[in-house]
Design an enzyme around this catalytic site. Structure first.
Site, PDB file in Angstrom:
ATOM      1  N   CYS A  11       9.513  16.094  37.997  1.00  0.00           N
ATOM      2  CA  CYS A  11      10.697  14.691  36.838  1.00  0.00           C
ATOM      3  C   CYS A  11      11.997  14.784  38.221  1.00  0.00           C
ATOM      4  O   CYS A  11      11.974  13.825  39.034  1.00  0.00           O
ATOM      5  CB  CYS A  11      10.449  15.252  35.618  1.00  0.00           C
ATOM      6  SG  CYS A  11      10.890  14.404  34.388  1.00  0.00           S
ATOM      7  N   HIS A  55       5.090  17.347  34.006  1.00  0.00           N
ATOM      8  CA  HIS A  55       5.146  18.840  33.964  1.00  0.00           C
ATOM      9  C   HIS A  55       4.407  20.071  33.358  1.00  0.00           C
ATOM     10  O   HIS A  55       4.176  20.349  33.207  1.00  0.00           O
ATOM     11  CB  HIS A  55       6.340  19.231  33.199  1.00  0.00           C
ATOM     12  CG  HIS A  55       7.665  18.725  32.987  1.00  0.00           C
ATOM     13  ND1 HIS A  55       8.703  19.214  32.788  1.00  0.00           N
ATOM     14  CD2 HIS A  55       7.651  17.141  32.723  1.00  0.00           C
ATOM     15  CE1 HIS A  55       9.302  18.029  33.263  1.00  0.00           C
ATOM     16  NE2 HIS A  55       9.632  16.670  32.715  1.00  0.00           N
ATOM     17  N   GLU A 100       4.831  23.175  34.470  1.00  0.00           N
ATOM     18  CA  GLU A 100       5.618  24.237  33.530  1.00  0.00           C
ATOM     19  C   GLU A 100       5.521  24.246  31.937  1.00  0.00           C
ATOM     20  O   GLU A 100       5.888  25.662  30.943  1.00  0.00           O
ATOM     21  CB  GLU A 100       7.090  24.387  34.193  1.00  0.00           C
ATOM     22  CG  GLU A 100       7.997  23.463  33.642  1.00  0.00           C
ATOM     23  CD  GLU A 100       8.062  22.204  33.911  1.00  0.00           C
ATOM     24  OE1 GLU A 100       7.290  21.892  34.689  1.00  0.00           O
ATOM     25  OE2 GLU A 100       8.890  21.386  34.190  1.00  0.00           O
TER      26      GLU A 100
END
Lengths: 229, 81
Positions: free
Chosen positions: A86, A203, A205
């Site tokens: 990002c 993302h 994560e």
């Protein structure tokens, strides 16, 4: 494998990246402040999401000139793994470690939702736990994710298989209607020429435990670790 | 006496300016006719000491930080330079 998670004023996905490295991948991890030039002996540097320096001037522009990015540049040149997620992707583009730039979403809105991504090349350190054609469901959260590069650069990326992820439909259809932000060729993630620096808008994560609604981000994270998904 | 530098950063003409398009539409919606195209850029003003007030220095600032050459053009004027 040791991870370093960079922290800039305005980073806000640093703790998620740290959590994923420590508790999901079960690897040693350390935060590295943007003023540092020491990457803590890391094998992989994660440049996390957020709004470094408040997105002032252009997103990632000021962070790209910070002391730590000088160290990242040297680390990358020596073959170290670097992944920007990002805002991290934006910083890598601004620093010249990856080509192109991330422009304002074509709909002008900040978009925060899960998207589908087609894995385009499984022969990189960031995708090797998956297979070409795999469809991953991973969230995006950005206002500037509209990947742009000139025609020659896009051609080079495509021909060399450097596009690693593309926005697609649930069945892997790469079509404009599944492109959330107007990115050229539905590009969601790329690697550098050497293959050791990756940038992606989604993302991983935020998609690494059942509680988060998707574990598809593990394909990326486990790839970095070198293992199977 | 500091000297002013005025810098204009604009999106390259070949790129779609989504923001500009929305503003053009809004102007049309409130009754302004004949607004064909709107493009939005940045205006940066700075006060420079004599030592820094050269075109060469400001050009370097633009190239290194103030504009992204992939998508932006810039022009500037430096007082007395």
């Amino acid at each position: 494998m040791k991870f370093a998670v960079l922290r800039f004023p305005g980073s806000n996905c640093d703790q998620d990246a740290y959590f994923a490295a420590l508790n999901v991948l079960r690897q040693p991890v350390e935060y590295v402040w943007h003023e540092s030039t020491d990457l803590a002996g890391a094998d992989c540097v994660i440049i996390p999401g957020g709004f470094s320096y408040g997105d002032y001037l252009r997103c990632g522009a000021v962070a790209a000139l910070s002391p730590v990015m000088g160290a990242v540049r040297r680390f990358a040149a020596s073959g170290g793994l670097v992944i920007g997620i990002c805002n991290g992707f934006q910083i890598l583009c601004e620093s010249g470690l990856l080509p192109g730039v991330l422009l304002r979403n074509r709909g002008l809105r900040f978009i925060c939702r899960h998207v589908h991504l087609r894995l385009e090349n499984s022969a990189t350190p960031f995708t090797r736990a998956g297979r070409e054609g795999d469809v991953l469901r991973i969230p995006i959260a950005h206002g500037e994710g509209n990947y742009f590069a000139d025609e020659a650069t896009l051609r080079e990326l495509e021909e060399a298989g450097r596009v690693i992820l593309r926005y697609c439909g649930p069945g892997g259809e790469v079509e404009d209607r599944h492109n959330p932000n107007g990115a050229a060729n539905n590009i969601a993630g790329i690697v550098n020429r050497e293959g050791n620096v990756a940038g992606m808008m989604p993302h991983p994560e935020r998609a690494c435990e059942p509680l988060l609604g998707s574990e598809d981000g593990l394909v990326i994270l486990n790839s970095i670790l070198g293992g199977s998904a | 006496m500091p000297r002013k530098a005025r810098i204009y950063v604009t999106l390259k003409p070949t790129l779609l300016d989504a923001q500009g398009r929305v503003v053009q539409q809004a102007l049309t919606n409130i009754g302004f006719e004949g607004v064909r195209d709107v493009r939005i850029g940045k205006y940066i003003e700075m006060d420079l000491d004599d030592a820094a007030a050269s075109e060469e220095t400001v050009r370097e600032m633009c190239a290194k930080l103030l504009a992204n050459p992939v998508v932006e053009d810039y022009r500037f004027e430096v007082e007395g330079a």
